[in-house]
Scaffold this motif. Sequence first.
Motif, short mmCIF file in Angstrom:
data_model
loop_
_atom_site.label_atom_id
_atom_site.label_comp_id
_atom_site.label_asym_id
_atom_site.label_seq_id
_atom_site.Cartn_x
_atom_site.Cartn_y
_atom_site.Cartn_z
N LYS A 7 2.13 -4.06 -5.34
CA LYS A 7 1.02 -3.22 -5.81
C LYS A 7 0.63 -3.58 -7.24
O LYS A 7 -0.54 -3.71 -7.58
CB LYS A 7 1.41 -1.74 -5.74
CG LYS A 7 1.09 -1.10 -4.41
CD LYS A 7 0.93 0.40 -4.58
CE LYS A 7 0.20 0.99 -3.38
NZ LYS A 7 0.17 2.47 -3.44
N ARG B 197 -1.13 -6.84 -7.44
CA ARG B 197 -2.48 -6.72 -6.89
C ARG B 197 -3.40 -5.99 -7.88
O ARG B 197 -4.54 -6.40 -8.10
CB ARG B 197 -2.43 -5.97 -5.56
CG ARG B 197 -3.61 -6.25 -4.69
CD ARG B 197 -3.34 -5.79 -3.28
NE ARG B 197 -2.29 -6.56 -2.62
CZ ARG B 197 -1.51 -6.06 -1.66
NH1 ARG B 197 -1.62 -4.81 -1.28
NH2 ARG B 197 -0.60 -6.82 -1.10
N GLU C 293 -4.47 -8.33 -10.63
CA GLU C 293 -5.43 -9.34 -10.19
C GLU C 293 -6.79 -8.69 -10.11
O GLU C 293 -7.78 -9.17 -10.45
CB GLU C 293 -5.05 -9.89 -8.82
CG GLU C 293 -4.09 -11.07 -8.94
CD GLU C 293 -3.56 -11.47 -7.57
OE1 GLU C 293 -4.14 -11.03 -6.57
OE2 GLU C 293 -2.56 -12.19 -7.53
N VAL D 13 4.99 -11.79 -3.94
CA VAL D 13 3.60 -11.87 -3.48
C VAL D 13 3.43 -13.08 -2.56
O VAL D 13 2.89 -12.98 -1.46
CB VAL D 13 2.63 -11.96 -4.68
CG1 VAL D 13 1.20 -12.07 -4.19
CG2 VAL D 13 2.80 -10.76 -5.59
#
Lengths: 244, 368, 303
Positions: A238, A241, A244, C165
């Motif tokens: 999370k 993300r 980003e 990721v």
Amino acid sequence: MTKDNMIQVQNLTKMFGDFTAVNNISFEVEKGEVFGFLGANGAGKTTAMKMLIGISKPTHGAATVAGYNVLTEAEQVKRNIGYMSQRFSLYNDLTIKENIVFFGGIYGLSSADIKEKSQAMINELGLHDMADSLVGSLPLGWKQKVAFSVALLHNPKIVFLDEPTGGVDPITRRQFWEMIYMEANRGVTIFVTTHYMDEAEYCDRVSIMVAGKIEALDTPKNLKRQFQVDSMNQVFLKLARNIE
Amino acid sequence: MNRFIGFIKKEFYHILRDRRSLFILFGMPIVQVMLFGFAITNEINNVDIAILDHSKDVNTKEIINKIATSKYFSIKGFISHEDEIESTFKKGKIKAVLNFEKDFGKNLVTQKKATVQILTDATDPNTANTISNYVGSILQNYQQELNKGLNMPYQIVPKTRMVFNPELKSVYMFVPGVMTIILMLVSAMMTSISITKEKELGTMEILLVSPLNPIQVIVGKVVPYILLSIINAAVIILLSIFVFKMPVQGSLFLLGAESTLFIVNALSLGILISTISSTQQTAMMISLMGLMLPVILLSGFIFPISSMPLPLQLISNIIPAKWFIMILKGIMLKGVGLAYVWKETLILIGMTIFFIALSVKKYKIRLE
Amino acid sequence: MSIILNNISKSYNKVKALDDISFEVKPGELFGLIGPDGAGKTTLFRILTTLLIQDGGKASVAGYDVQKQYKDIRNHVGYMPGRFSLYQDLTVEENLNFFATIFGTTIEENYDLIKDIYIQIEPFKARRAGKLSGGMKQKLALCCALIHKPKVLFLDEPTTGVDPVSRKEFWEMLKRLQQKDITILVSTPYMDEAELCDRIALITNGKILQINTPEAIIASFPKKIYKVRSSNTYQLIEDLRIYPDTHSAYPFGEYLHFTPKSEVFRSMDLTKYLAERHHKEIEVKETVATIEDTFMDLSKAHE
């Protein structure tokens, strides 16, 4: 600075040319704490750690480790810390005993001291049968346990562990963490750098570095609550993300 | 075929992108030839010597004259007593002293034998040796003239050792050796390293688990180094011709063909080394210890084989470099053709076939 | 069957790396080999990719015998070894081109298959592989292993040393590849990745502990399991070790996973016991087992 802070970092920055590898980070680690220092590859973890163990000079900011300034008292810093990494920790072509004698010697322990400590370590780890076998022939998990004990030979105040249990079998891994908790209980501060999020779950507090900055710092429990997820892995995803 | 070309292309990327190795690859031959040609030379020029002449007759005068007019020596003084010799050397300038015995000329005429002592400063043994050789040859020269004047046809003039290198140019002796070393190094070491590098990186696993067959992998690895080695050989030959004015007497075509044969020989040794070593480091150590040292020590490049103890002489026979150096000297210095070096050539061919067969047999199509 | 192993064994100097391994992988299946370092995963991969010969037993891949028909296998499988084996001094594009040519194909021919993955690294196609991050190397290595459209794909620890990721993205890619009729055998030391496979084999010390779907393996955990915590983890471990009803107690992230010996265990008894021993912030809750719990339970039973 409070007395109990074994690591104190203030606005620490490291630049390589135009590239800011570590961007103005600040945090403290208490005595006896198991502190997780997380981040993806290239997030600046290793650079930050190198500054803390006195082998790289910060561009800006200050840090004290075990009460010594990393910039001006690097030698004292090195004397008071232990280090163990997944990649290199012991010589594979030496026996366990020879490794202990060698590393004890490096830190200036007397031979009587080394003898006593290696005996204690062999007893504690139940290594009687293996003490004279080459480290290279040991299973990975055992190697890591011995390496951890060797890193503690000179009674450091802080131990830096770099991805200590990646790939280790689950049972040995837990024995390893029990050793860590035991040392922490004795007052040794444990600083774990890793990008394995399941390793992070074992820490008292964790910081997560993304692109040179610390983007989160709390107990795993609070972080999971804050991001409303149920694992550190998801916290990390999370966080990455969001940025980003 | 496409696969094969793709493979070779990749090998060239590796070679061209590794600037350091590339520099060593092409810089080394030039540096070595220059070093051997200019710096580590056996030639002497204008060496300072002193004369101690107890006789002072016509003959000694003539000899001293000859020495003084040669470009190798310049006479820097005359001394009159043996006691002065040591102090003369100690000053460091004088490298040799010629000590003519008393009644030198008289002895020469009456006893047909006269002695002159050549004292050299042996702190530099190489130079000392060369100096005494030079002086020796000047004396011999003189003796020859003397004999002619006396009209003694039965006198046999001793041949000098400098038949194929009349000027004693050491570079002529070194070029074949240097060329051998460099070809061995480039071919054997570089190939063995480049194959073991793939093992170390783990890419060998992928190559094995691909439709490429082992022969293609080996040949693909070897082709670029054949080309590089040939370029190196050409550079060395051109340097010796144009920089050192070394006349290549024999056929350039034969020279090229023999060099290629030796290159293939060295490459097959390189492959053999790579089959027995698993890291670049071991490959390098084996190449250096197992190939370079014998090439330098036992091939006759630096130490003459004829003066080695018998066991070493026998061992020298299994060293390909020995035969290649013989071939090179034959072609470059003596100007002989295949008719004179066919035996050496055949031995090299035999060795090459043996090494290739052995490495193909040893090459693993799997990991262990 | 895409992969069949019957009683495969392999030893290195008397050390048994693989001991009588048998299992089958169905076409189009995503099969996971889960176990720690040194369990024998890489040895198994090398036998199946024809790089090693087994000491005993038989195995076939895509219908070809691994020993006798190794050349056929080499034409039909993709293999990504443990370390991302790329040429560090070649660029992304050159690496891919090279692997395409040695398999007798071109990037264009099978672009469909790698498109999803390749577009993520395409912006860096002129960069040398040595300069890529771990996640990008992993993607490039996968593209290289896929470029000849293999029937079976072998991935040996593809997520080791890669950040969370990239790991997540990688598993998503594998799921999509599965749709394209490629059988995938993947190994990993991370137990949490097991749940992303169709079926898994738990492996340790060269032996298979269990083979099933992740759900079935979790459901097979024979005991009730509780998560326990207090403010002092180390003391908690010590105290649980001497608690009479303890079957096992392992650190498990911020909790300890505890299984009782008796069927009649009540969590309030344990809470009380811990309170008597001055623990604070005590928490005892029933929880569900994970693959890791099962793995530990099985490997303990195996010893």
